[in-house]
Design an enzyme around this catalytic site. Structure first.
Site, PDB file in Angstrom:
ATOM      1  N   GLU A  12      10.701 -40.593  15.839  1.00 17.99           N
ATOM      2  CA  GLU A  12      11.922 -41.392  15.976  1.00 17.99           C
ATOM      3  C   GLU A  12      12.955 -40.687  16.842  1.00 17.99           C
ATOM      4  O   GLU A  12      13.068 -39.463  16.818  1.00 17.99           O
ATOM      5  CB  GLU A  12      12.553 -41.603  14.587  1.00 17.99           C
ATOM      6  CG  GLU A  12      11.729 -42.474  13.691  1.00 17.99           C
ATOM      7  CD  GLU A  12      12.281 -42.518  12.270  1.00 17.99           C
ATOM      8  OE1 GLU A  12      13.504 -42.409  12.084  1.00 17.99           O
ATOM      9  OE2 GLU A  12      11.452 -42.660  11.355  1.00 17.99           O
ATOM     10  N   CYS A  43      19.567 -38.362  19.610  1.00 21.06           N
ATOM     11  CA  CYS A  43      19.073 -37.471  18.565  1.00 21.06           C
ATOM     12  C   CYS A  43      17.554 -37.499  18.661  1.00 21.06           C
ATOM     13  O   CYS A  43      16.939 -38.567  18.586  1.00 21.06           O
ATOM     14  CB  CYS A  43      19.539 -37.991  17.206  1.00 21.06           C
ATOM     15  SG  CYS A  43      18.850 -37.057  15.829  1.00 21.06           S
ATOM     16  N   CYS A  79       7.292 -32.699   8.981  1.00 29.07           N
ATOM     17  CA  CYS A  79       8.047 -31.443   8.877  1.00 29.07           C
ATOM     18  C   CYS A  79       7.475 -30.600   7.744  1.00 29.07           C
ATOM     19  O   CYS A  79       7.136 -31.131   6.694  1.00 29.07           O
ATOM     20  CB  CYS A  79       9.523 -31.760   8.604  1.00 29.07           C
ATOM     21  SG  CYS A  79      10.579 -30.285   8.482  1.00 29.07           S
ATOM     22  N   CYS A 129      12.433 -30.089   2.299  1.00 25.79           N
ATOM     23  CA  CYS A 129      13.740 -30.370   1.683  1.00 25.79           C
ATOM     24  C   CYS A 129      13.618 -31.628   0.822  1.00 25.79           C
ATOM     25  O   CYS A 129      13.081 -32.639   1.264  1.00 25.79           O
ATOM     26  CB  CYS A 129      14.820 -30.556   2.750  1.00 25.79           C
ATOM     27  SG  CYS A 129      15.060 -29.084   3.769  1.00 25.79           S
ATOM     28  N   CYS A 162      14.951 -35.268   1.939  1.00 21.84           N
ATOM     29  CA  CYS A 162      14.656 -35.693   3.308  1.00 21.84           C
ATOM     30  C   CYS A 162      13.393 -36.544   3.411  1.00 21.84           C
ATOM     31  O   CYS A 162      12.348 -36.184   2.850  1.00 21.84           O
ATOM     32  CB  CYS A 162      14.519 -34.450   4.188  1.00 21.84           C
ATOM     33  SG  CYS A 162      14.219 -34.846   5.906  1.00 21.84           S
ATOM     34  N   GLY A 177      11.576 -33.149  11.857  1.00 16.24           N
ATOM     35  CA  GLY A 177      11.014 -31.823  12.124  1.00 16.24           C
ATOM     36  C   GLY A 177      12.043 -30.711  12.110  1.00 16.24           C
ATOM     37  O   GLY A 177      13.237 -30.940  12.055  1.00 16.24           O
ATOM     38  N   LEU A 223      23.175 -26.264   5.268  1.00 15.68           N
ATOM     39  CA  LEU A 223      23.437 -25.379   4.127  1.00 15.68           C
ATOM     40  C   LEU A 223      23.237 -26.135   2.803  1.00 15.68           C
ATOM     41  O   LEU A 223      22.427 -25.744   1.978  1.00 15.68           O
ATOM     42  CB  LEU A 223      24.853 -24.804   4.249  1.00 15.68           C
ATOM     43  CG  LEU A 223      25.195 -23.663   3.302  1.00 15.68           C
ATOM     44  CD1 LEU A 223      24.266 -22.472   3.505  1.00 15.68           C
ATOM     45  CD2 LEU A 223      26.653 -23.236   3.474  1.00 15.68           C
ATOM     46  N   CYS A 231      17.171 -40.282   9.866  1.00 15.65           N
ATOM     47  CA  CYS A 231      15.845 -39.970  10.397  1.00 15.65           C
ATOM     48  C   CYS A 231      14.727 -40.047   9.373  1.00 15.65           C
ATOM     49  O   CYS A 231      14.922 -39.858   8.193  1.00 15.65           O
ATOM     50  CB  CYS A 231      15.860 -38.612  11.070  1.00 15.65           C
ATOM     51  SG  CYS A 231      15.655 -37.271   9.929  1.00 15.65           S
TER      52      CYS A 231
HETATM   53  N1  SAH Z   1      15.135 -29.501  10.278  1.00 14.43           N
HETATM   54  C1  SAH Z   1      16.460 -29.457  10.798  1.00 14.43           C
HETATM   55  C2  SAH Z   1      16.900 -30.696  11.537  1.00 14.43           C
HETATM   56  C3  SAH Z   1      16.541 -32.038  11.005  1.00 14.43           C
HETATM   57  S1  SAH Z   1      17.496 -32.917   9.846  1.00 14.43           S
HETATM   58  C4  SAH Z   1      17.453 -29.104   9.719  1.00 14.43           C
HETATM   59  O1  SAH Z   1      17.049 -28.971   8.582  1.00 14.43           O
HETATM   60  O2  SAH Z   1      18.612 -28.895  10.024  1.00 14.43           O
HETATM   61  C5  SAH Z   1      19.138 -33.088  10.374  1.00 14.43           C
HETATM   62  C6  SAH Z   1      20.106 -33.014   9.199  1.00 14.43           C
HETATM   63  O3  SAH Z   1      19.989 -34.119   8.301  1.00 14.43           O
HETATM   64  C7  SAH Z   1      19.899 -31.764   8.344  1.00 14.43           C
HETATM   65  O4  SAH Z   1      21.141 -31.216   7.994  1.00 14.43           O
HETATM   66  C8  SAH Z   1      19.215 -32.327   7.134  1.00 14.43           C
HETATM   67  O5  SAH Z   1      19.318 -31.479   6.020  1.00 14.43           O
HETATM   68  C9  SAH Z   1      19.935 -33.645   6.985  1.00 14.43           C
HETATM   69  N2  SAH Z   1      19.258 -34.615   6.143  1.00 14.43           N
HETATM   70  C10 SAH Z   1      17.938 -34.790   5.924  1.00 14.43           C
HETATM   71  N3  SAH Z   1      17.718 -35.800   5.070  1.00 14.43           N
HETATM   72  C11 SAH Z   1      18.920 -36.285   4.760  1.00 14.43           C
HETATM   73  C12 SAH Z   1      19.352 -37.345   3.920  1.00 14.43           C
HETATM   74  N4  SAH Z   1      18.489 -38.089   3.217  1.00 14.43           N
HETATM   75  N5  SAH Z   1      20.670 -37.567   3.837  1.00 14.43           N
HETATM   76  C13 SAH Z   1      21.559 -36.833   4.535  1.00 14.43           C
HETATM   77  N6  SAH Z   1      21.206 -35.822   5.339  1.00 14.43           N
HETATM   78  C14 SAH Z   1      19.907 -35.542   5.438  1.00 14.43           C
END
Ligand code: SAH
Length: 364
Positions: free
Chosen positions: A95, A108, A115, A119, A122, A162, A218, A344
């Site tokens: 995407e 973006c 990935c 997390c 995510c 990712g 963070l 995403c």
């Molecule tokens: N892997 C990288 C970049 C991808 S995600 C990272 O971890 O930074 C981009 C941002 O969106 C990151 O801060 C991630 O933690 C956040 N993110 C992922 N899923 C999310 C969600 N469901 N709601 C809000 N932020 C989210």
């Protein structure tokens, strides 16, 4: 040299590499710049009309221009944000999101198919890592979106599917390709890279002294909470991560921003905001060295599989006020493309689920 089905991946090459490849075909050096410029405008080999037909045929036999195809395109009626589901040569999908800001068009992009980081909140990591993207596939998202929109893109954020620092070499190559004046010419100052905090790679990145903006995901102020939502925290604790941020800033002089996803009842109380302020100040402000602290608050996007609930607007406001009171600059991420599920990972999930469903139908 990267190969796709036994053919050279031209779009992953820089100009010297293209020159070498063309020399191996007995072609003169100056062709490299021509081909480079064409590819970065999104042209196929057939469209490169200042090359001889014979050369185009030879290239078609030996090489590919690895651009993604538009599988799906969703346009937000609210703000014009466009979400692409791009198809890759091997059938995988990723995407990208095109957004209009006052300071220019921003895309973006994804850095991997899936990935590995796990997390909990995510959507992109459900199902794990499928594979990393090649430099051509990183670049191809920008080129294909520019061509499809017919508009120039001036800023890039690496915040899609990712973990960019898990695809380190290809991301670095991408940064140099996309900044090349013979192509898209998007310099590092217009590029942000977001990471969940791979400390070894942050140190490696610092050595390259790029002018990109680094964002750190963070999402928590203490190790217990962070480890419970981000497995990467089992490897590097918050203190180690913040130390790496200090080293990065000392070497590059570039501001780092911290992303903080607000999850109702988990990490969004005013007390917890105070804890975050303490953690950041303690971890970053040492030996009277300056460190401009900026926190970007993102109310969590609810993903069916995760069960996390978005913080209320009130909670977000109170959280941000506590940070400000502590001298920490806080902004709340504006939600673009709310009507097209622009956050995403969700479109790819829907596509995978759809494919699985239609396979089941076929079997029945
Ligand atoms: N892997 C990288 C970049 C991808 S995600 C990272 O971890 O930074 C981009 C941002 O969106 C990151 O801060 C991630 O933690 C956040 N993110 C992922 N899923 C999310 C969600 N469901 N709601 C809000 N932020 C989210």
């Amino acid at each position: 040299m990267i190969e796709i089905n036994g053919r050279a991946d031209l779009l992953s090459m820089n100009i010297p590499e293209l020159e070498e490849f063309l020399a191996s075909l007995g072609e003169p050096k100056y062709r490299a710049k021509q081909i480079f410029a064409w590819m970065h405008k999104g042209a196929s080999l057939d469209e490169m009309t200042n090359l001889s037909k014979k050369l185009r045929e030879t290239l078609a036999e030996r090489a590919v221009v690895n651009l993604p195809t538009v599988e799906q395109k969703l346009v937000s009626k609210l703000d014009g944000t466009v979400k692409y589901l791009f198809g890759l040569w091997d059938g995988n999908v990723i995407e990208s999101v095109f957004m209009r800001y006052k300071h220019g068009n921003t895309i973006c992009i994804s850095s991997e198919v899936g990935c590995p980081m796990g997390c909990r909140f995510c959507a992109s990591t459900i199902g794990g890592l499928v594979r990393r993207l090649t430099p051509s596939e990183l670049l191809g998202q920008v080129i294909a979106a520019e061509r499809n929109m017919g508009e120039r893109i001036s800023n890039i954020v690496m915040m899609g599917i990712g973990e960019p620092l898990d695809n380190f070499d290809n991301v670095l190559k991408f940064l140099s390709l996309v900044g090349d004046p013979n192509g898209l010419n998007i310099g590092s100052r217009h590029i942000s890279l977001s990471t969940c905090g791979l400390v070894d790679k942050i140190d490696e990145l610092a050595k390259h002294d790029l002018q990109i903006t680094l964002s750190i995901s963070l999402h928590a102020a203490d190790d217990e909470t962070r480890s419970s939502i981000m497995p990467v925290n089992n490897k590097w604790k918050i203190a180690e991560l913040l130390e790496a941020c200090r080293r990065y800033f000392a070497v590059t002089g570039r501001r780092i921003s911290f992303e903080y996803t607000l999850i109702a009842g988990k990490n969004d109380s005013p007390d917890y905001a105070q804890r975050l302020a303490n953690t950041l100040r303690h971890g970053l402000l040492r030996n009277s060295q300056p460190f401009p602290i900026h926190v970007n608050l993102i109310p969590v996007n609810e993903v069916a599989e995760t069960g996390f609930v978005r913080s209320s607007q009130d909670a977000v406001k109170r959280f941000s006020q506590v940070l400000e009171k502590n001298g920490i600059n806080a902004t709340v991420r504006r939600k673009l493309g709310a009507d097209i599920n622009a956050s995403c990972g969700q479109l790819r999930r829907a596509k995978l689920a759809g494919d699985a469903a239609s396979e089941n139908v076929d079997e029945n």
